[in-house]
Motif scaffolding. Sequence first.
Motif, PDB file in Angstrom:
ATOM      1  N   GLN A  60       0.943  -1.126  -0.060  1.00  0.00           N
ATOM      2  CA  GLN A  60       0.015   0.008  -0.070  1.00  0.00           C
ATOM      3  C   GLN A  60       0.974   1.130  -0.075  1.00  0.00           C
ATOM      4  O   GLN A  60       1.958   1.094   0.596  1.00  0.00           O
ATOM      5  CB  GLN A  60      -0.741   0.107   1.191  1.00  0.00           C
ATOM      6  N   TRP A  61       0.514   2.168  -0.785  1.00  0.00           N
ATOM      7  CA  TRP A  61       1.410   3.439  -0.921  1.00  0.00           C
ATOM      8  C   TRP A  61       1.406   3.959   0.511  1.00  0.00           C
ATOM      9  O   TRP A  61       2.388   4.345   1.031  1.00  0.00           O
ATOM     10  CB  TRP A  61       0.633   4.486  -1.798  1.00  0.00           C
ATOM     11  N   SER A  62       0.451   4.559   1.084  1.00  0.00           N
ATOM     12  CA  SER A  62       0.551   5.167   2.426  1.00  0.00           C
ATOM     13  C   SER A  62       1.263   4.585   3.609  1.00  0.00           C
ATOM     14  O   SER A  62       2.419   4.862   3.931  1.00  0.00           O
ATOM     15  CB  SER A  62      -0.932   5.606   2.933  1.00  0.00           C
ATOM     16  N   THR A  63       1.153   3.093   3.711  1.00  0.00           N
ATOM     17  CA  THR A  63       1.707   2.590   4.901  1.00  0.00           C
ATOM     18  C   THR A  63       3.345   2.348   4.422  1.00  0.00           C
ATOM     19  O   THR A  63       4.129   2.330   5.310  1.00  0.00           O
ATOM     20  CB  THR A  63       1.080   1.081   5.015  1.00  0.00           C
ATOM     21  N   SER A  64       3.768   2.162   3.423  1.00  0.00           N
ATOM     22  CA  SER A  64       5.005   1.818   2.829  1.00  0.00           C
ATOM     23  C   SER A  64       5.547   2.982   2.801  1.00  0.00           C
ATOM     24  O   SER A  64       6.823   3.132   3.129  1.00  0.00           O
ATOM     25  CB  SER A  64       5.001   1.255   1.365  1.00  0.00           C
ATOM     26  N   ILE A  65       5.269   4.181   2.638  1.00  0.00           N
ATOM     27  CA  ILE A  65       5.792   5.571   2.530  1.00  0.00           C
ATOM     28  C   ILE A  65       6.101   5.710   4.151  1.00  0.00           C
ATOM     29  O   ILE A  65       7.085   6.378   4.471  1.00  0.00           O
ATOM     30  CB  ILE A  65       4.887   6.728   2.041  1.00  0.00           C
ATOM     31  N   ASP A  66       5.038   5.431   5.030  1.00  0.00           N
ATOM     32  CA  ASP A  66       5.581   5.442   6.319  1.00  0.00           C
ATOM     33  C   ASP A  66       6.686   4.722   6.827  1.00  0.00           C
ATOM     34  O   ASP A  66       7.271   5.229   7.584  1.00  0.00           O
ATOM     35  CB  ASP A  66       4.138   4.933   7.167  1.00  0.00           C
ATOM     36  N   ASP A  67       6.690   3.456   6.180  1.00  0.00           N
ATOM     37  CA  ASP A  67       7.850   2.822   6.636  1.00  0.00           C
ATOM     38  C   ASP A  67       9.212   3.291   6.149  1.00  0.00           C
ATOM     39  O   ASP A  67      10.332   3.160   6.741  1.00  0.00           O
ATOM     40  CB  ASP A  67       7.756   1.314   5.956  1.00  0.00           C
ATOM     41  N   VAL A  68       9.011   3.753   5.103  1.00  0.00           N
ATOM     42  CA  VAL A  68      10.201   4.567   4.539  1.00  0.00           C
ATOM     43  C   VAL A  68      10.756   5.780   5.275  1.00  0.00           C
ATOM     44  O   VAL A  68      11.712   6.017   5.860  1.00  0.00           O
ATOM     45  CB  VAL A  68      10.057   5.411   2.989  1.00  0.00           C
ATOM     46  N   LYS A  69       9.702   6.504   5.766  1.00  0.00           N
ATOM     47  CA  LYS A  69      10.250   7.557   6.528  1.00  0.00           C
ATOM     48  C   LYS A  69      10.539   7.146   7.931  1.00  0.00           C
ATOM     49  O   LYS A  69      11.432   7.946   8.749  1.00  0.00           O
ATOM     50  CB  LYS A  69       8.865   8.658   6.787  1.00  0.00           C
ATOM     51  N   LEU A  70       9.732   6.256   8.630  1.00  0.00           N
ATOM     52  CA  LEU A  70      10.250   5.496   9.873  1.00  0.00           C
ATOM     53  C   LEU A  70      11.931   5.198   9.840  1.00  0.00           C
ATOM     54  O   LEU A  70      12.736   5.120  10.926  1.00  0.00           O
ATOM     55  CB  LEU A  70       9.385   4.490  10.381  1.00  0.00           C
ATOM     56  N   ALA A  71      12.012   4.787   8.523  1.00  0.00           N
ATOM     57  CA  ALA A  71      13.729   4.161   8.512  1.00  0.00           C
ATOM     58  C   ALA A  71      14.664   5.357   8.334  1.00  0.00           C
ATOM     59  O   ALA A  71      15.811   5.202   8.152  1.00  0.00           O
ATOM     60  CB  ALA A  71      13.644   3.217   7.261  1.00  0.00           C
ATOM     61  N   GLY A  72      14.003   6.813   8.417  1.00  0.00           N
ATOM     62  CA  GLY A  72      14.814   7.846   8.334  1.00  0.00           C
ATOM     63  C   GLY A  72      15.187   8.512   7.022  1.00  0.00           C
ATOM     64  O   GLY A  72      16.199   9.284   6.989  1.00  0.00           O
ATOM     65  N   PHE A  73      14.444   8.119   6.123  1.00  0.00           N
ATOM     66  CA  PHE A  73      14.509   8.743   4.745  1.00  0.00           C
ATOM     67  C   PHE A  73      13.735  10.044   4.589  1.00  0.00           C
ATOM     68  O   PHE A  73      12.646  10.002   5.092  1.00  0.00           O
ATOM     69  CB  PHE A  73      14.026   7.514   3.634  1.00  0.00           C
ATOM     70  N   HIS A  74      14.343  10.934   3.750  1.00  0.00           N
ATOM     71  CA  HIS A  74      13.916  12.041   3.180  1.00  0.00           C
ATOM     72  C   HIS A  74      12.949  11.765   1.943  1.00  0.00           C
ATOM     73  O   HIS A  74      13.998  11.287   1.002  1.00  0.00           O
ATOM     74  CB  HIS A  74      15.056  13.214   3.296  1.00  0.00           C
TER      75      HIS A  74
END
Length: 268
Positions: free
Chosen positions: A180-194
């Motif tokens: 899913q787009w929203s949850t996966s982007i959240d995972d990316v940001k939680l990993a510290g990515f800009h």
Amino acid sequence: MHITPITDLNDPALRDYSQLTDVALRRVLEPQGGLYLAESPKVIRRALAAGHKPRSVLLQERWLADIESDLAAFPDVPVYVGTPEVLEQLTGFHMHRGALASMHRPELASVADTIAGARRIVILEDIVDHTNVGAIFRAVAGIGADAVLVGPRCADPLYRRSVRVSMGCVLQVPWTRMPQWSTSIDDVKLAGFHVAALALDDRAIALDEFSPAAPDKLALCLGAEGDGLSPRALHSADSTIVIPMMHGVDSLNVASASAVALWELRVR
């Protein structure tokens, strides 16, 4: 090798390779059937080196010696051999690269596991052209990004054309599909990515102005060929960047744009 000369084009064992010019059949066979096709000895070697397992191999006889050592670990995998004319009848196209392998698809990792330890990743939203997907993977491998995430509606990186255009790089670059787009982007940001969206926008920062102070962990987000990134993707981005253009040209093909942006944003 378990070599089998082709004597019957209707042999059910050859169905992985039949009518490859039928796009609908390929889409059913490859993603939903758990298979993909690796074309050419070089790409087959990259697939095997990545730990992927072959189901069968289709060859012109003159390629047997070239690939024999690569298949030594798979003595029970059938290798079907035929003349160029027979193989063209079977597949529906001229196999000028001489070899195809039906490969079992590996199980995809989670988003979190795929980007663990990465500093540069690429996110593809709704890019439907397989050639562009393959070219982006080649840029990622060549310029040095660490992983690719493909959106739920993005074209299949393991589609035969994507694999071929990438020169097999889709088999060596870590990637996974975002459920899913929203949850996966959240995972990316939680990993510290800009998250940086590459898009035409009046508020976008020029790429060469953004790059000198680019964050240590950066996710470059690329959108569909015609419409670009969706409002949803733009809203989820931390920054929007644009490649400055000249002579009234507003943008590049998405694969070309990915290469330019990845080079400018590479880890130095």
